[in-house]
Design a protein around this motif. Structure first.
Motif, PDB file in Angstrom:
ATOM      1  N   ARG A  71       8.076   8.831  -0.298  1.00 28.27           N
ATOM      2  CA  ARG A  71       7.675   9.968  -1.113  1.00 28.27           C
ATOM      3  C   ARG A  71       8.921  10.795  -1.465  1.00 28.27           C
ATOM      4  NH1 ARG A  71       4.688  12.630   4.046  1.00 28.27           N
ATOM      5  NH2 ARG A  71       6.513  13.532   5.077  1.00 28.27           N
TER       6      ARG A  71
ATOM      7  N   ARG B  29       4.584   7.036  -1.403  1.00 24.76           N
ATOM      8  CA  ARG B  29       3.935   8.067  -0.582  1.00 24.76           C
ATOM      9  C   ARG B  29       4.311   7.996   0.908  1.00 24.76           C
ATOM     10  NH1 ARG B  29      -0.307   6.172  -3.744  1.00 24.76           N
ATOM     11  NH2 ARG B  29      -1.434   5.281  -1.991  1.00 24.76           N
ATOM     12  N   TRP B  30       5.222   7.108   1.285  1.00 22.68           N
ATOM     13  CA  TRP B  30       5.582   6.990   2.700  1.00 22.68           C
ATOM     14  C   TRP B  30       6.545   8.103   3.116  1.00 22.68           C
ATOM     15  CZ3 TRP B  30       2.733   3.975   5.609  1.00 22.68           C
ATOM     16  CH2 TRP B  30       2.032   2.927   4.995  1.00 22.68           C
TER      17      TRP B  30
ATOM     18  N   PRO C 289       0.825  -1.202   0.000  1.00 21.62           N
ATOM     19  CA  PRO C 289       0.000   0.000   0.000  1.00 21.62           C
ATOM     20  C   PRO C 289       0.868   1.264   0.000  1.00 21.62           C
ATOM     21  CG  PRO C 289      -0.655  -1.518   1.758  1.00 21.62           C
ATOM     22  CD  PRO C 289       0.647  -2.013   1.222  1.00 21.62           C
ATOM     23  N   GLY C 290       0.381   2.301  -0.623  1.00 21.52           N
ATOM     24  CA  GLY C 290       1.014   3.612  -0.512  1.00 21.52           C
ATOM     25  C   GLY C 290       2.375   3.732  -1.146  1.00 21.52           C
TER      26      GLY C 290
END
Length: 221
Positions: free
Chosen positions: A143, A114-115, A110-111
């Protein structure tokens, strides 16, 4: 007739035995220095608190084990997700209040991209047996302008990659699994190759952490 000695077991079996309190040791087959298995199942301490304080949310804790970092971050109100390949570890992490998934860092997560922070504590730079490959993967998970927080080997020049074997006190051994150890100088060199900028490096109670800032513009694949 004498019973045949049991063959090697999955490393996960012995890792989960260590989670349950069994005495388990680990050693690189090409290096006489043992790997600190106790760190994988340790309780939170002052060093952990310092690590948690550096995290910028949301945080991805890679190889979270029983979830002490993800739980500590959640207690502070910092969004965090722990991932681990061990089902027992994930269940323990959830029991202590962490959000955790049974996933491998090499697979879809997930993500992605974007972390705010990707955390590699407790020697987890070793996952997969190639520190450069893992750092590149973690860079791509973070990110632009995000952090990679990596616990380094105490020896800054350590650069070891090869099969790791776990051994339990009851005589069981695991099948070899790929593992790496890397000191801070080695991580600095790899980081520079990947466009990562060293934010800080510190040592506390014999543990060394290095923080690497990802490029402000997402890396090209």
């Amino acid at each position: 007739m004498t019973a045949a000695a049991p063959g090697p077991v999955s490393p996960l079996i012995l890792f989960e035995a260590a989670l349950g309190g069994s005495a388990v040791t680990a050693m690189h087959m090409s290096d006489p220095v043992p790997v600190d298995v106790a760190a994988w199942t340790a309780e939170q301490d002052a060093v952990d608190e310092a690590i948690v304080a550096l995290c910028e949310g949301p945080v991805l804790d890679v190889g979270c084990g029983p979830g002490r970092f993800a739980a500590a971050l959640a207690a502070r109100g910092v969004p965090a997700l722990g991932i681990d390949v061990s089902r027992a570890a994930v269940l323990r992490a959830r029991a202590r209040g962490a959000v955790a998934l049974r996933r491998a860092v090499e697979g879809p997560l997930p993500g992605e991209g974007r972390w705010g922070t990707v955390l590699l504590a407790d020697g987890n730079i070793g996952i997969g047996g190639n520190a450069r490959t893992l750092l590149k993967r973690c860079r791509d998970l973070a990110r632009p302008g995000g952090l990679l927080l990596v616990e380094a080997d105490p020896d800054p020049d350590t650069d070891v990659s090869g099969p790791l074997v776990l051994r339990a006190a009851d005589g069981r051994s695991s099948r070899p699994m790929p593992w790496a150890r890397a000191g801070s100088r080695v991580l600095r060199t790899i980081g520079a190759e990947l466009g990562l900028v060293v934010s800080q490096e510190w040592e506390l109670a014999g543990r060394v952490m290095i923080s690497l800032r990802t490029p402000q513009i997402a890396a090209q694949h």
